[in-house]
Design an enzyme around this catalytic site. Structure first.
Site, PDB file in Angstrom:
ATOM      1  N   PHE A 161       0.839  -1.448  -0.050  1.00 47.95           N
ATOM      2  CA  PHE A 161      -0.031   0.183  -0.275  1.00 47.95           C
ATOM      3  C   PHE A 161       0.616   1.329   0.189  1.00 47.95           C
ATOM      4  O   PHE A 161       2.201   1.259   0.288  1.00 47.95           O
ATOM      5  CB  PHE A 161      -1.074  -0.139   1.200  1.00 47.95           C
ATOM      6  CG  PHE A 161      -1.212  -1.645   1.418  1.00 47.95           C
ATOM      7  CD1 PHE A 161      -3.235  -1.959   0.359  1.00 47.95           C
ATOM      8  CD2 PHE A 161      -0.936  -2.252   2.547  1.00 47.95           C
ATOM      9  CE1 PHE A 161      -3.692  -3.011   0.882  1.00 47.95           C
ATOM     10  CE2 PHE A 161      -1.884  -3.488   2.267  1.00 47.95           C
ATOM     11  CZ  PHE A 161      -3.439  -3.763   1.541  1.00 47.95           C
ATOM     12  N   ASP A 162       0.381   2.676  -0.326  1.00 52.50           N
ATOM     13  CA  ASP A 162       1.527   4.071  -0.658  1.00 52.50           C
ATOM     14  C   ASP A 162       0.319   4.385  -0.052  1.00 52.50           C
ATOM     15  O   ASP A 162       0.690   5.676   0.342  1.00 52.50           O
ATOM     16  CB  ASP A 162       1.020   4.540  -2.550  1.00 52.50           C
ATOM     17  CG  ASP A 162       2.226   3.361  -2.848  1.00 52.50           C
ATOM     18  OD1 ASP A 162       2.897   2.490  -2.861  1.00 52.50           O
ATOM     19  OD2 ASP A 162       1.242   3.269  -4.048  1.00 52.50           O
ATOM     20  N   VAL A 163      -1.091   4.568   0.774  1.00 54.91           N
ATOM     21  CA  VAL A 163      -2.208   5.176   1.218  1.00 54.91           C
ATOM     22  C   VAL A 163      -2.334   4.251   2.263  1.00 54.91           C
ATOM     23  O   VAL A 163      -3.039   2.939   1.637  1.00 54.91           O
ATOM     24  CB  VAL A 163      -3.571   5.664   0.217  1.00 54.91           C
ATOM     25  CG1 VAL A 163      -3.794   6.547   1.234  1.00 54.91           C
ATOM     26  CG2 VAL A 163      -2.496   6.867  -0.838  1.00 54.91           C
TER      27      VAL A 163
END
Lengths: 321, 321
Positions: free
Chosen positions: B21-23
């Site tokens: 995940f980036d967020v």
């Protein structure tokens, strides 16, 4: 289900119909017929059984006098909770409808009768927390029911931070409150809502004078009593027991007051899904629809109509025409 | 549906999970667990993901710093509509949670973003009638949305007889209002309710910041934003589009602001039926449940559990433990 009998112009039919009943319950709530909400609702004036706006339908006083002369008991039933029976009597006088205070049965009085004569919570925990106007208070007084809240100025203010604490720990609550009664409240606020919710969380019985979603006023629609209680319903997660039409709790309250024989009682109204349904569910001896109001003849004569009155007339005055 | 992966103590598992995940979206709404409503509700203190009451859970700041050091975008999601992002930032500072105003996403801001970037009603009929507190107004200002109502003192008064007429004929209404936005309003009153209802009858879009039925405060429950809008819902007969969790309109608004890749985004929360459901329905790449809050492990591990997170930890701090 048999077809309703059309009584307009049928003198023998009218005499036979009237002879079956000792008590007549009249719907008194006008309604607006509002259509096309965009850009502006178009509403025709208040329509009903006895009057339309400030206009009394033809021969209404004569009809009521005729029924009285035959020894019938008349009861004027209204869901308006902001007015007491005495307030309503003034409206009747103004319109020229002969009526006595004792013949008026409003939803506030219905709630008071229900609390005092049917619910009968044991003292001392039988006080009422009122959300509503003075009509509710007057009727609770008339039945000797104690209450707090209502029009008390100490509740007509913004909630303050310390109120949250005092409501949560109970120090701002009356330990004798066992009932929350919600009616149409033009002075609703968060403090009253939060107070009522605290009583409900502590086990108070949840009553509403009525739960009409809208109130016809000034040729438009405004939030009704059901809109006043909706905040409590949402927070608490349970509906109130409504003491107005079409709730049968109102019929029980009317019976608690008048001790009538249901089989010898007739409900007169213009709305199939409230008035006529109210009479049918209450197992009254009969129902009479008038066509001066909301429901049309097609509505209850059509194949598979959900609610069918026993008889109908074009207008109430046809009973003496 | 596969079993959720237990990450506490599993360093390799945590690294693998985080790399997907980036967020990360964090639920920020505490809740009280209230039981046994009679005679008095017993409520444990506010519980949640990041804090419980005034107590920050162990290693929360370290966990957030670790995620930032890996280049993750953090978004703090809250349904509290009375506070603006700036107000919320102050709360974070007080609790010792490192956060930036831009990382906070409240339901008022959600509504403002939805109105300005998604709904985009054509001018001039794109003004908002606000029922709510200054948090709503601040966020509408931030998005350049015009509004009336809200904390305007001219609406903080009792309704008068002439108001009914002026509302009914429209002379008291702003012709440019095309949206009614309802949030938690500690200054609710009948005048605002009736005004909002008139706009709705004239075709205004009906929005709510959120529709939580209750608000945990002072170790008890008080009426929530859903309770503030309930009167309008009852009168109008239709629900508002809610811009708070678990409504997907909030997810759309978050996306409208951050332009993230849903498949590379993870929702972190403690409630299966709101937070985790919100992430799953939003088709996010993942969901992470923490057990410091409302839902228990048994709830989502049990056979046939309706909502199952992708992974779970005993506490958020376990990600750096």
């Amino acid at each position: 289900m048999s077809q309703p009998k059309y009584l307009t112009g049928d003198k023998a039919g009218i005499d036979e119909f009237l002879s079956r009943f000792d008590v007549f319950l009249f719907d008194c709530d006008g309604a607006y017929d509002c259509k096309t909400p965009t850009p502006k609702p178009i509403c025709v004036s208040s329509i009903g059984v006895l009057w339309s706006g400030d206009y009394l339908f033809d021969k209404v006083p004569e009809t009521l006098e005729m029924l009285r002369s035959k020894g019938k008991q008349l009861v004027f039933v209204t869901n308006n909770s902001t007015k007491s029976r005495a307030d309503y009597k003034k409206k009747f006088d103004k319109l020229g409808i002969p009526a006595k205070v004792e013949e008026v049965f409003g939803s506030s009085y219905s709630a008071a009768v229900y609390i005092a004569r049917i619910l009968k919570l044991p003292a001392p925990k039988n006080k009422v927390f009122v959300l509503g106007e003075s009509g509710v208070e007057q009727e609770l007084d008339a039945e000797g029911v104690q209450y707090v809240g209502g029009t008390d100025p100490s509740f007509r203010r913004d909630i303050e931070p310390e109120d949250f604490t005092k409501l949560a720990d109970g120090s701002a609550l009356d330990p004798d409150v066992g009932i929350v009664l919600s009616g149409l409240d033009f002075h609703m606020n968060y403090l009253k809502l939060a107070t009522g919710f605290q009583y409900l969380q502590r086990g108070a019985v949840f009553l509403a004078t009525n739960v009409d979603s809208t109130l016809p006023m000034a040729h438009s629609l405004f939030p009704g009593a059901g809109s006043s209680s909706a905040g409590l319903v949402k927070a608490f997660g349970k509906e109130a027991l409504a003491l107005g039409k079409p709730s049968q709790a109102m019929m029980d309250a009317i019976e608690g007051k008048f001790q009538f024989d249901r089989s010898r009682t007739c409900m007169v109204g213009d709305r199939m899904n409230t008035d006529i349904q109210f009479g049918i569910e209450g197992k009254l001896g009969g129902t009479l629809a008038v066509l001066t109001g909301v429901s049309s003849k097609e509505e209850f004569l059509s194949e598979g109509a959900p609610t069918v009155p026993m008889a109908y007339v074009d207008a109430l005055g046809d009973l003496v025409a």
